[in-house]
Design a protein around this motif. Structure first.
Motif, PDB file in Angstrom:
ATOM      1  N   MET A   1      56.802  47.623  38.939  1.00 43.50           N
ATOM      2  CA  MET A   1      56.468  46.208  39.120  1.00 43.50           C
ATOM      3  C   MET A   1      57.411  45.541  40.116  1.00 43.50           C
ATOM      4  SD  MET A   1      55.395  44.862  35.304  1.00 43.50           S
ATOM      5  CE  MET A   1      53.767  45.211  34.647  1.00 43.50           C
ATOM      6  N   ARG A   2      56.834  44.695  40.966  1.00 47.70           N
ATOM      7  CA  ARG A   2      57.605  44.030  42.014  1.00 47.70           C
ATOM      8  C   ARG A   2      57.883  42.572  41.649  1.00 47.70           C
ATOM      9  NH1 ARG A   2      54.247  46.097  47.402  1.00 47.70           N
ATOM     10  NH2 ARG A   2      54.682  48.340  47.139  1.00 47.70           N
ATOM     11  N   PRO A   3      59.063  42.085  41.972  1.00 52.00           N
ATOM     12  CA  PRO A   3      59.389  40.674  41.688  1.00 52.00           C
ATOM     13  C   PRO A   3      58.418  39.737  42.399  1.00 52.00           C
ATOM     14  CG  PRO A   3      61.363  41.905  42.283  1.00 52.00           C
ATOM     15  CD  PRO A   3      60.206  42.806  42.575  1.00 52.00           C
ATOM     16  N   GLY A   4      58.010  38.693  41.689  1.00 54.68           N
ATOM     17  CA  GLY A   4      57.144  37.684  42.270  1.00 54.68           C
ATOM     18  C   GLY A   4      55.665  38.025  42.272  1.00 54.68           C
ATOM     19  N   THR A   5      55.304  39.250  41.880  1.00 57.74           N
ATOM     20  CA  THR A   5      53.902  39.658  41.839  1.00 57.74           C
ATOM     21  C   THR A   5      53.351  39.463  40.434  1.00 57.74           C
ATOM     22  OG1 THR A   5      54.174  41.292  43.603  1.00 57.74           O
ATOM     23  CG2 THR A   5      52.297  41.589  42.128  1.00 57.74           C
TER      24      THR A   5
ATOM     25  N   LEU B   1      52.579  35.093  31.873  1.00 61.95           N
ATOM     26  CA  LEU B   1      52.161  33.964  32.702  1.00 61.95           C
ATOM     27  C   LEU B   1      50.904  33.301  32.156  1.00 61.95           C
ATOM     28  CD1 LEU B   1      52.677  32.407  35.378  1.00 61.95           C
ATOM     29  CD2 LEU B   1      51.220  34.096  36.518  1.00 61.95           C
ATOM     30  N   ALA B   2      49.962  34.083  31.665  1.00 63.20           N
ATOM     31  CA  ALA B   2      48.718  33.551  31.099  1.00 63.20           C
ATOM     32  C   ALA B   2      48.166  34.550  30.097  1.00 63.20           C
ATOM     33  CB  ALA B   2      47.690  33.275  32.193  1.00 63.20           C
ATOM     34  N   SER B   3      47.652  34.044  28.986  1.00 59.61           N
ATOM     35  CA  SER B   3      47.207  34.912  27.898  1.00 59.61           C
ATOM     36  C   SER B   3      45.702  34.816  27.699  1.00 59.61           C
ATOM     37  CB  SER B   3      47.927  34.507  26.604  1.00 59.61           C
ATOM     38  OG  SER B   3      47.493  35.282  25.509  1.00 59.61           O
ATOM     39  N   ASP B   4      45.061  35.976  27.482  1.00 59.28           N
ATOM     40  CA  ASP B   4      43.635  36.062  27.168  1.00 59.28           C
ATOM     41  C   ASP B   4      42.800  35.231  28.138  1.00 59.28           C
ATOM     42  OD1 ASP B   4      41.479  37.057  25.795  1.00 59.28           O
ATOM     43  OD2 ASP B   4      41.634  35.663  24.115  1.00 59.28           O
ATOM     44  N   VAL B   5      42.921  35.530  29.411  1.00 54.46           N
ATOM     45  CA  VAL B   5      42.316  34.702  30.452  1.00 54.46           C
ATOM     46  C   VAL B   5      40.819  34.939  30.586  1.00 54.46           C
ATOM     47  CG1 VAL B   5      44.459  34.570  31.766  1.00 54.46           C
ATOM     48  CG2 VAL B   5      42.811  36.384  32.282  1.00 54.46           C
ATOM     49  N   THR B   6      40.125  33.931  31.062  1.00 56.96           N
ATOM     50  CA  THR B   6      38.720  34.051  31.433  1.00 56.96           C
ATOM     51  C   THR B   6      38.626  34.512  32.884  1.00 56.96           C
ATOM     52  OG1 THR B   6      38.566  31.780  32.246  1.00 56.96           O
ATOM     53  CG2 THR B   6      38.148  32.134  29.891  1.00 56.96           C
ATOM     54  N   GLU B   7      37.426  34.811  33.301  1.00 53.63           N
ATOM     55  CA  GLU B   7      37.209  35.215  34.694  1.00 53.63           C
ATOM     56  C   GLU B   7      37.628  34.104  35.649  1.00 53.63           C
ATOM     57  OE1 GLU B   7      34.760  35.384  38.441  1.00 53.63           O
ATOM     58  OE2 GLU B   7      34.744  33.910  36.822  1.00 53.63           O
ATOM     59  N   GLN B   8      37.304  32.845  35.306  1.00 58.11           N
ATOM     60  CA  GLN B   8      37.632  31.731  36.184  1.00 58.11           C
ATOM     61  C   GLN B   8      39.145  31.530  36.289  1.00 58.11           C
ATOM     62  OE1 GLN B   8      35.597  29.644  38.192  1.00 58.11           O
ATOM     63  NE2 GLN B   8      37.674  29.220  38.926  1.00 58.11           N
ATOM     64  N   THR B   9      39.854  31.643  35.174  1.00 57.80           N
ATOM     65  CA  THR B   9      41.312  31.515  35.200  1.00 57.80           C
ATOM     66  C   THR B   9      41.939  32.634  36.019  1.00 57.80           C
ATOM     67  OG1 THR B   9      41.313  30.446  33.026  1.00 57.80           O
ATOM     68  CG2 THR B   9      43.394  31.404  33.770  1.00 57.80           C
ATOM     69  N   LEU B  10      41.423  33.850  35.845  1.00 63.57           N
ATOM     70  CA  LEU B  10      41.957  34.979  36.596  1.00 63.57           C
ATOM     71  C   LEU B  10      41.709  34.798  38.094  1.00 63.57           C
ATOM     72  CD1 LEU B  10      43.354  37.703  36.479  1.00 63.57           C
ATOM     73  CD2 LEU B  10      41.143  38.772  36.035  1.00 63.57           C
ATOM     74  N   LEU B  11      40.556  34.272  38.446  1.00 69.79           N
ATOM     75  CA  LEU B  11      40.254  34.014  39.855  1.00 69.79           C
ATOM     76  C   LEU B  11      41.214  32.971  40.430  1.00 69.79           C
ATOM     77  CD1 LEU B  11      38.426  34.324  42.361  1.00 69.79           C
ATOM     78  CD2 LEU B  11      36.992  32.505  41.398  1.00 69.79           C
TER      79      LEU B  11
ATOM     80  N   LEU C   1      44.232  32.266  39.468  1.00 65.91           N
ATOM     81  CA  LEU C   1      45.549  32.881  39.619  1.00 65.91           C
ATOM     82  C   LEU C   1      45.586  33.799  40.837  1.00 65.91           C
ATOM     83  CD1 LEU C   1      46.340  33.746  35.895  1.00 65.91           C
ATOM     84  CD2 LEU C   1      47.593  32.120  37.325  1.00 65.91           C
ATOM     85  N   ALA C   2      44.540  34.587  41.009  1.00 66.20           N
ATOM     86  CA  ALA C   2      44.507  35.529  42.128  1.00 66.20           C
ATOM     87  C   ALA C   2      44.435  34.814  43.474  1.00 66.20           C
ATOM     88  CB  ALA C   2      43.314  36.471  41.979  1.00 66.20           C
ATOM     89  N   MET C   3      43.851  33.628  43.491  1.00 67.16           N
ATOM     90  CA  MET C   3      43.760  32.860  44.736  1.00 67.16           C
ATOM     91  C   MET C   3      45.073  32.165  45.077  1.00 67.16           C
ATOM     92  SD  MET C   3      39.940  31.175  44.309  1.00 67.16           S
ATOM     93  CE  MET C   3      40.062  30.227  45.836  1.00 67.16           C
ATOM     94  N   SER C   4      45.912  31.953  44.066  1.00 65.37           N
ATOM     95  CA  SER C   4      47.137  31.178  44.293  1.00 65.37           C
ATOM     96  C   SER C   4      48.374  32.038  44.504  1.00 65.37           C
ATOM     97  CB  SER C   4      47.376  30.233  43.112  1.00 65.37           C
ATOM     98  OG  SER C   4      47.601  30.968  41.914  1.00 65.37           O
TER      99      SER C   4
ATOM    100  N   PRO D   1      33.322  40.712  40.589  1.00 63.14           N
ATOM    101  CA  PRO D   1      33.399  41.024  42.020  1.00 63.14           C
ATOM    102  C   PRO D   1      34.251  40.041  42.808  1.00 63.14           C
ATOM    103  CG  PRO D   1      31.177  41.408  41.249  1.00 63.14           C
ATOM    104  CD  PRO D   1      31.921  40.782  40.102  1.00 63.14           C
ATOM    105  N   ARG D   2      34.147  38.750  42.511  1.00 68.57           N
ATOM    106  CA  ARG D   2      34.945  37.795  43.279  1.00 68.57           C
ATOM    107  C   ARG D   2      36.430  37.875  42.937  1.00 68.57           C
ATOM    108  NH1 ARG D   2      33.602  31.675  41.168  1.00 68.57           N
ATOM    109  NH2 ARG D   2      34.038  31.968  38.931  1.00 68.57           N
ATOM    110  N   VAL D   3      36.762  38.253  41.688  1.00 68.39           N
ATOM    111  CA  VAL D   3      38.167  38.479  41.336  1.00 68.39           C
ATOM    112  C   VAL D   3      38.672  39.744  42.015  1.00 68.39           C
ATOM    113  CG1 VAL D   3      39.738  39.107  39.459  1.00 68.39           C
ATOM    114  CG2 VAL D   3      38.130  37.218  39.153  1.00 68.39           C
ATOM    115  N   LEU D   4      37.895  40.811  41.960  1.00 75.32           N
ATOM    116  CA  LEU D   4      38.302  42.077  42.560  1.00 75.32           C
ATOM    117  C   LEU D   4      38.557  41.934  44.057  1.00 75.32           C
ATOM    118  CD1 LEU D   4      35.791  44.357  40.650  1.00 75.32           C
ATOM    119  CD2 LEU D   4      38.273  44.392  40.375  1.00 75.32           C
ATOM    120  N   ALA D   5      37.781  41.076  44.706  1.00 75.09           N
ATOM    121  CA  ALA D   5      37.964  40.867  46.147  1.00 75.09           C
ATOM    122  C   ALA D   5      39.280  40.189  46.471  1.00 75.09           C
ATOM    123  CB  ALA D   5      36.804  40.039  46.690  1.00 75.09           C
ATOM    124  N   ARG D   6      39.873  39.494  45.489  1.00 75.76           N
ATOM    125  CA  ARG D   6      41.113  38.754  45.716  1.00 75.76           C
ATOM    126  C   ARG D   6      42.368  39.523  45.308  1.00 75.76           C
ATOM    127  NH1 ARG D   6      40.937  33.830  48.633  1.00 75.76           N
ATOM    128  NH2 ARG D   6      38.817  33.001  48.413  1.00 75.76           N
TER     129      ARG D   6
END
Length: 365
Positions: A221-225, A260-270, A272-275, A301-306
């Motif tokens: 695991m890398r710092p900040g990721t 950082l986040a627990s039991d996330v939904t697809e929208q929450t994961l998206l 996070l991945a965008m930010s 698919p949109r999460v995987l792309a990010r």
């Protein structure tokens, strides 16, 4: 050839919004309120298109409205309605539709393990085949994808084999207690390469093996990721190695050793991945080989792309049990699945890994 089709239109609603199932009107209403979009009809359409392309002369008998008619119309396949349901969303509708479709050569049903149980309870008289569309698809009576279901139906010659139907108590499932119960068997086409098979557990792997995989993951695991950990016993071990209690059967996100986040939904994961830079850590479903698309629909698919990358985890015993079959991805988008296909590094222990093929579940076997 006469094919029957019955669709559970609410199958899979709970997956993207982290509800871990879709059984019951209360869960379905909550999933819709959280923004989940029904996908079962699209999965049925994909199966019909694959069937029609290979066997255009077949006759389709189906159920009115969202339980089959809409999908047949979208696929451009001629059909005959043989049943009109009362509720469109309840198990009683599925159980009433199956006898109405008696006499077909093959019955396609679209849903998850709960739908398979309803079909079994209805007492089908011939061969059936599941088109995977639910959150839980642990039974062995499903094809590995809608495409595979259509292709299998097109080549069906009447030869069948027994496939197990299992299901979970969804309330216990949401609480992290996994205990699949065997309900019975259904006769399915004898096309083993296109059948998902029954999910198996990780009991054959010693705890030391899982813990060694966890140590390898944490060391890399890398710092900040940010790391999004999918469901599974192996990813739970990663949490223990970090000193964190992760959500059983959910998706949690960690960064710099903290939750950082627990039991996330697809929208929450998206979001996070965008930010921020986000990496996925996913385990393999034993017996089936799925990495994406079974119980982890938050990785859309949109999460995987990010995502910045994906790390796949599996014990050597779990890979060996696949007998050379590839790992599978079924995100619901063929382009995404194709992009994820190819040789991949699978972490099997501390400083141990193997190269193993990942394949789209919609790739023709």
């Amino acid at each position: 050839m006469i094919v029957g089709l019955v669709v559970n239109p609410v199958a899979g609603l709970g997956g993207p919004v982290a509800l871990k199932g879709s059984d019951g009107p209360a869960v379905q209403a909550r999933a819709l309120a959280l923004g989940s979009v029904p996908r079962a009809a699209d999965r049925a359409t994909a199966a019909l298109r694959a069937l029609h392309a290979r066997r255009p002369g077949f006759e389709l008998r189906t159920v009115a409205g969202g339980m089959g008619e809409h999908s047949a119309r979208a696929a451009g396949v001629p059909y005959r309605i043989v049943h009109r349901p009362a509720l469109l969303t309840g198990p009683l509708d599925t159980r009433a539709a199956v006898p109405a479709l008696a006499g077909v050569d093959l019955l396609l049903f679209v849903g998850g393990d709960g739908t398979a149980r309803d079909v079994l309870d209805a007492g089908p008289t011939g061969a059936v085949l599941g088109v995977p569309a639910g959150v839980k698809v642990y039974s062995g009576c499903f094809a590995i994808s809608p495409f595979a279901a259509g292709a299998t139906a097109a080549g069906f010659d009447g030869t069948t084999l027994d496939a197990e139907v299992v299901d979970l108590d969804e309330d216990a499932h949401r609480a992290g207690r996994v205990g699949a119960r065997l309900y019975g068997t259904l006769r399915v086409p004898a096309a083993r390469a296109r059948l998902s098979g029954r999910k198996t557990g990780s009991s054959t792997a010693g705890p030391g093996t899982v813990e060694s995989i966890a140590r390898a993951v944490v060391a890399a695991m890398r710092p900040g990721t940010a790391y999004a950990l999918g469901p599974g016993a192996t990813t739970l071990a990663v949490g223990r190695e970090l000193g964190l209690e992760l959500t059983p059967l959910g998706v949690d996100v960690v960064r710099d050793g903290a939750l950082l986040a627990s039991d996330v939904t697809e929208q929450t994961l998206l979001t996070l991945a965008m930010s921020q830079v986000t990496h996925a850590i996913l385990s393999v479903i034993g017996g089936q080989g799925f990495v994406i698309g079974r119980g982890n629909q938050q990785f859309s698919p949109r999460v995987l792309a990010r995502l910045a990358g994906i790390t796949v985890l599996a014990t050597q015993q779990k890979l060996a049990a696949l007998g050379g079959r590839p790992l599978l991805v079924d995100s619901g988008d063929t382009a995404t699945d194709a992009a994820l296909s190819g040789p991949a590094r699978v972490v099997t222990g501390y400083r141990e890994s193997v190269m193993y093929r990942i394949q789209s579940a919609s790739e023709d076997t």
